[in-house]
Every structure is written in structure tokens, then in C-alpha cells.
Scaffold this motif. Structure first.
Motif, PDB file in Angstrom:
ATOM      1  N   UNK A 179       0.841  -1.194   0.000  1.00 22.61           N
ATOM      2  CA  UNK A 179       0.000   0.000   0.000  1.00 22.61           C
ATOM      3  C   UNK A 179       0.872   1.238   0.000  1.00 22.61           C
ATOM      4  N   UNK A 180       0.681   2.044  -1.006  1.00 18.99           N
ATOM      5  CA  UNK A 180       1.407   3.304  -1.110  1.00 18.99           C
ATOM      6  C   UNK A 180       0.494   4.421  -0.611  1.00 18.99           C
ATOM      7  N   UNK A 181       0.957   5.119   0.414  1.00 22.95           N
ATOM      8  CA  UNK A 181       0.183   6.220   0.995  1.00 22.95           C
ATOM      9  C   UNK A 181       0.911   7.517   0.668  1.00 22.95           C
ATOM     10  N   UNK A 182       0.512   8.193  -0.424  1.00 26.80           N
ATOM     11  CA  UNK A 182       1.242   9.389  -0.869  1.00 26.80           C
ATOM     12  C   UNK A 182       0.768  10.661  -0.168  1.00 26.80           C
ATOM     13  N   UNK A 183       1.631  11.654  -0.180  1.00 30.21           N
ATOM     14  CA  UNK A 183       1.275  12.987   0.325  1.00 30.21           C
ATOM     15  C   UNK A 183       0.614  12.927   1.700  1.00 30.21           C
ATOM     16  N   UNK A 184       1.264  12.220   2.602  1.00 33.23           N
ATOM     17  CA  UNK A 184       0.641  11.964   3.905  1.00 33.23           C
ATOM     18  C   UNK A 184       0.808  13.120   4.887  1.00 33.23           C
ATOM     19  N   UNK A 185       1.462  14.183   4.456  1.00 33.75           N
ATOM     20  CA  UNK A 185       1.683  15.306   5.371  1.00 33.75           C
ATOM     21  C   UNK A 185       1.106  16.607   4.818  1.00 33.75           C
ATOM     22  N   UNK A 186      -0.011  16.502   4.118  1.00 37.43           N
ATOM     23  CA  UNK A 186      -0.603  17.692   3.515  1.00 37.43           C
ATOM     24  C   UNK A 186      -1.210  18.623   4.561  1.00 37.43           C
ATOM     25  N   UNK A 187      -1.875  18.055   5.554  1.00 37.21           N
ATOM     26  CA  UNK A 187      -2.462  18.863   6.623  1.00 37.21           C
ATOM     27  C   UNK A 187      -2.516  18.031   7.896  1.00 37.21           C
ATOM     28  N   UNK A 188      -2.824  18.678   9.009  1.00 39.31           N
ATOM     29  CA  UNK A 188      -2.758  18.010  10.300  1.00 39.31           C
ATOM     30  C   UNK A 188      -3.787  16.898  10.427  1.00 39.31           C
ATOM     31  N   UNK A 189      -5.019  17.149   9.976  1.00 37.71           N
ATOM     32  CA  UNK A 189      -6.085  16.155  10.123  1.00 37.71           C
ATOM     33  C   UNK A 189      -5.754  14.870   9.377  1.00 37.71           C
ATOM     34  N   UNK A 190      -5.390  14.991   8.101  1.00 37.40           N
ATOM     35  CA  UNK A 190      -5.083  13.790   7.314  1.00 37.40           C
ATOM     36  C   UNK A 190      -3.820  13.113   7.829  1.00 37.40           C
ATOM     37  N   UNK A 191      -2.839  13.885   8.296  1.00 39.91           N
ATOM     38  CA  UNK A 191      -1.609  13.299   8.828  1.00 39.91           C
ATOM     39  C   UNK A 191      -1.897  12.445  10.051  1.00 39.91           C
ATOM     40  N   UNK A 192      -2.743  12.949  10.948  1.00 40.42           N
ATOM     41  CA  UNK A 192      -3.083  12.199  12.153  1.00 40.42           C
ATOM     42  C   UNK A 192      -3.892  10.953  11.817  1.00 40.42           C
ATOM     43  N   UNK A 193      -4.755  11.050  10.807  1.00 41.01           N
ATOM     44  CA  UNK A 193      -5.554   9.888  10.399  1.00 41.01           C
ATOM     45  C   UNK A 193      -4.658   8.781   9.842  1.00 41.01           C
ATOM     46  N   UNK A 194      -3.677   9.164   9.025  1.00 43.15           N
ATOM     47  CA  UNK A 194      -2.769   8.169   8.465  1.00 43.15           C
ATOM     48  C   UNK A 194      -1.938   7.540   9.575  1.00 43.15           C
ATOM     49  N   UNK A 195      -1.478   8.345  10.505  1.00 42.05           N
ATOM     50  CA  UNK A 195      -0.693   7.823  11.630  1.00 42.05           C
ATOM     51  C   UNK A 195      -1.527   6.850  12.455  1.00 42.05           C
ATOM     52  N   UNK A 196      -2.785   7.218  12.696  1.00 41.58           N
ATOM     53  CA  UNK A 196      -3.688   6.333  13.447  1.00 41.58           C
ATOM     54  C   UNK A 196      -3.893   5.025  12.699  1.00 41.58           C
ATOM     55  N   UNK A 197      -4.049   5.106  11.369  1.00 44.56           N
ATOM     56  CA  UNK A 197      -4.246   3.885  10.583  1.00 44.56           C
ATOM     57  C   UNK A 197      -3.023   2.982  10.660  1.00 44.56           C
TER      58      UNK A 197
END
Length: 409
Positions: free
Chosen positions: A78-96
Motif C-alpha cells: 500500500x502506497x500512501x502518498x502525500x501523507x503530510x498535507x495537513x494536520x487532520x489527514x496526517x493524524x488519520x494516516x498515523x492512526x491507521x
């Protein structure tokens, strides 16, 4: 010297990844090989390597079927690109990522490995290796292959078995749909994609986002603006999928959320006021102003010949307007409709039971729960994208094996 050697190795790996990503059309296999030191594996002969191919698209990335160069086995990358675009999406990816490493259940997808990230200046994407599953429930439902009653029962049993585990870990999935239910060639099913998952919110006064659950599988309380909800949102989605398995078509398929709610009330009827306590005021007023609709649950018998009395009885327990009255995973698994699905799964499909010379040895717990609840306290104090970036990198680089990542706090 050891530190210098490690830095040189990291720089070489980072350069290899950067070159692989820069080259148009470079395979995911090349990326997988580039992120591992050469001494970790013997390269697989080129004639034995199958071509890489995309097999799925999740909320936060693309999944590829690739060959692991260390052992030649096919895996999902699984390639998760651009994972640091904003705080909300960054935290969601980290949680996942943390969830992928925490979960340990046959019917819940887990990470086998998270690839070591390059130096911070190149750290924009994350690659996760997991077991390769050949298909998903959406592809199976829309395919021409027949789905027998036995198929439906064993699929539904596995969905509920995995969901019971997630809920016991205090995790709401919040995006249960056929495309997030992976299936292999042996009909083993795994719940995947935790991009919208979160820990249960025990404080009813704290608002939760309504931007969850794909519309066709979204429960009426969220459609009506509920600011707080619980595990029952996942059970509504299971009910919609159950009906879709039986009828081979989406049960509630509308273009807008309002029309989605109309289709639901066409089947369930206009709910009484006491069943709309979680809805926002505007939604309640709208519902009370519209013409009263009687329930028409008998229409469920027309889904297909598989819509037996037993099947419709269970289906009606999922599709209840009031979330407090909706069936739970535990109660659903105890329904007689699933007895045959349980028997088939544990007779030849599961990993918790095994064959001996004396016969099949069955586990003492057919539907195990999590040994601990998922702890999301690692999110406390994170207030910037850079903090998330540092936390992700430190968690993964400490040791790229799942066991170590799981122990990180």
C-alpha cells in the motif's frame, strides 16, 4: 563506525527510493527492493517475478500486488502518498498505521511490515506490506459468478467476527462497505482500510464528524445530522451489505443524502419521534412535515430466493432506524441464520482450528475479542504536521518489523 555505516546505508536507500520514484513507470517491485538492504534477501530471478499491478484504492492510498524480492512471494504493497498535507489527514494516516500494527485477528487486515522511510527531506510517502488478498466483496457481488446461500452465510459470519474484534478493541470502523472487505481465493474475508476508523467516544457531549461512511451504507442517524454515534453505525452498514449479498444490488442507492434518507423511510416507514432523538432539530422537523409512510419490510422477501424468513429476520435487526435498538455483533453472531456459516468457516477455513489423526480440533473461542483496547493517547499533544512526521518516522525506523512498531508508544 557503526553509526557511520548506518548513515551511509540510509543514504543509499534514500537515493534508490528517490531514483525509483523519479523514473516514470518504475514498478512498485523496484521500490520494495530499494527500501531493503541487499543483505536482507537474495534477489528473485527476473523470470520468476510477476508484473506489478494496482489492485485497489483506499481512502488514503493505492494498493499494488507486487513480488517481495526477499522470498519471491506475492504481497500487497500500500502506497500512501502525500501523507503530510495537513494536520487532520496526517493524524488519520498515523492512526491507521498504528491500527494496522495493533490488530491481530484472522478477519482483520494487519501490516506485515512498514518499510523504513528515507531521510526526512524525502519522507513524503509511506509503504505498508500486508497479506495479498485476490479480490473484495464489491467485485464478487458485481461479478457473474453465483453466490449461494452458503457463500452469503460464511461471508456475513466473517464480517461480524472481525467487527466484533474491532468493537472489543473500542474501535469504530466507520466505513464498512463491500470494497473494504477483502476476500482471497479460499473465501477468507478480512476487513481493511482504517482511514476513517477511530476510538469510541464515550462522552456524548463531544461532537463527532459526520463525514464518515460511504453514502449507500450510511445509517439514518448520520444522515439526519447526529453529532454523536457509536458502534451501531457499523452494524447498519453490515445490514446493507447483507441485503446486497442476497439481492446482488445496492439496497439504498441514491444520488444525495436526502434521497438516501427517503429510500430508507420507504422501506422502514416514518420513524416515531422517540427514534429520532439523536437527529438534529432541522432533520426532525423535516421528517415530521413529510407525509407519513408505513413500513414495507415485506419487500425484503423480494430480494431473491435466498431471502428466507430466517435471513429477513436477521436483516430487519440490522436495519433499525433507532441505533439504540439495532442488533450488536455479539447478538448477531448468536442468530441461528449464522450457525451454518460458523460451522463451514471453522471446519476448513480458519487458522484457529486444526486437523489431527483423531479428527478436527476446534478452538474454545470461535469469536475471540481483543486482548487489549486500542490506545489512541499517542495523539495527545500533537498539534502540527511536523510532530506527526517525526512520530511516524521514529515509530517505523526504530524497527521495521510489525512486532516492534506495535510496542511503540
Amino acid at each position: 563506525m557503526a553509526m557511520v555505516g548506518r548513515r551511509i546505508l540510509e543514504q543509499r536507500q534514500a537515493q534508490a527510493v528517490a531514483e525509483a520514484m523519479a523514473f516514470h513507470g518504475t514498478s512498485q517491485h523496484a521500490i520494495l527492493a530499494a527500501t531493503h538492504p541487499v543483505y536482507h534477501h537474495s534477489p528473485v530471478p527476473s523470470q520468476d517475478v510477476q508484473p506489478d499491478r494496482p489492485i485497489g484504492y483506499g481512502a488514503f492510498g493505492v494498493v499494488w500486488s507486487v513480488t517481495d524480492p526477499r522470498d519471491g512471494k506475492r504481497v500487497a504493497l500500500k502506497k500512501m502518498p502525500n501523507v503530510f498535507q495537513n494536520l487532520v489527514s496526517s493524524k488519520r494516516v498515523y492512526r491507521e498505521l498504528r491500527m494496522l500494527c495493533f490488530f491481530k485477528h484472522e478477519n482483520v487486515l494487519q501490516a506485515r511490515e512498514i518499510l523504513q522511510p528515507p531521510p526526512v527531506e524525502f519522507f513524503h510517502e509511506i509503504y505498508v506490506i500486508s497479506e495479498l488478498m485476490q479480490s473484495d466483496l464489491h467485485k464478487i457481488i458485481v461479478s457473474p459468478q453465483p453466490l449461494t446461500s452458503d457463500h452469503v452465510k460464511v461471508f456475513l459470519y466473517q464480517i461480524l467476527r472481525g467487527l466484533k474484534y474491532l468493537h472489543s478493541a473500542k474501535v469504530l470502523h466507520r466505513d464498512i462497505k463491500p470494497g473494504n472487505l477483502l476476500v482471497n481465493s479460499n473465501c477468507v474475508l478480512k476487513i481493511c482500510d482504517y482511514g476513517l476508523a477511530r476510538v469510541e467516544e464515550s462522552d456524548a457531549q463531544r461532537h463527532m464528524t459526520q463525514e464518515v461512511v460511504t453514502q449507500y451504507y450510511r445509517p439514518p442517524e448520520i444522515l439526519m445530522g447526529a453529532r454523536h454515534y457509536d458502534y451501531s453505525v457499523d452494524l447498519w452498514s453490515v445490514g446493507c451489505i447483507f441485503a446486497e449479498l442476497i439481492g446482488r444490488r445496492i439496497l439504498f442507492q441514491a444520488q444525495t443524502p436526502l434521497l438516501q434518507l427517503e429510500l430508507i423511510t420507504d422501506l422502514l416507514g416514518t420513524p416515531p419521534l422517540e427514534d429520532m432523538t439523536s437527529a438534529c432539530e432541522g432533520a426532525r422537523v423535516h421528517m415530521l412535515r413529510t407525509a407519513h409512510k408505513p413500513p414495507s419490510l415485506g419487500a425484503l422477501y423480494t430480494l431473491s430466493s435466498q431471502a428466507t424468513h430466517e435471513a429477513v429476520d436477521l436483516l430487519c435487526r440490522f436495519l433499525i432506524f433507532n441505533p439504540k435498538k439495532r442488533i450488536t455483533c455479539i447478538d448477531a453472531l448468536a442468530h441461528p441464520y449464522l450457525d451454518e456459516g460458523r460451522l463451514r468457516y471453522h471446519s476448513c477455513m480458519c487458522q484457529c482450528c486444526y486437523n489431527t489423526n483423531a479428527g478436527r480440533q476446534y478452538t474454545g473461542d470461535f469469536e475471540p475479542v481483543a486482548t487489549a483496547t486500542f490506545d489512541d493517547s499517542f495523539e495527545d499533544g500533537i498539534s502540527s504536521v511536523q510532530q506527526v512526521k517525526d512520530a511516524k518516522r521514529e515509530t517505523v525506523i526504530s524497527n521495521c518489523t510489525v512486532a516492534t512498531v506495535c510496542s511503540m508508544h
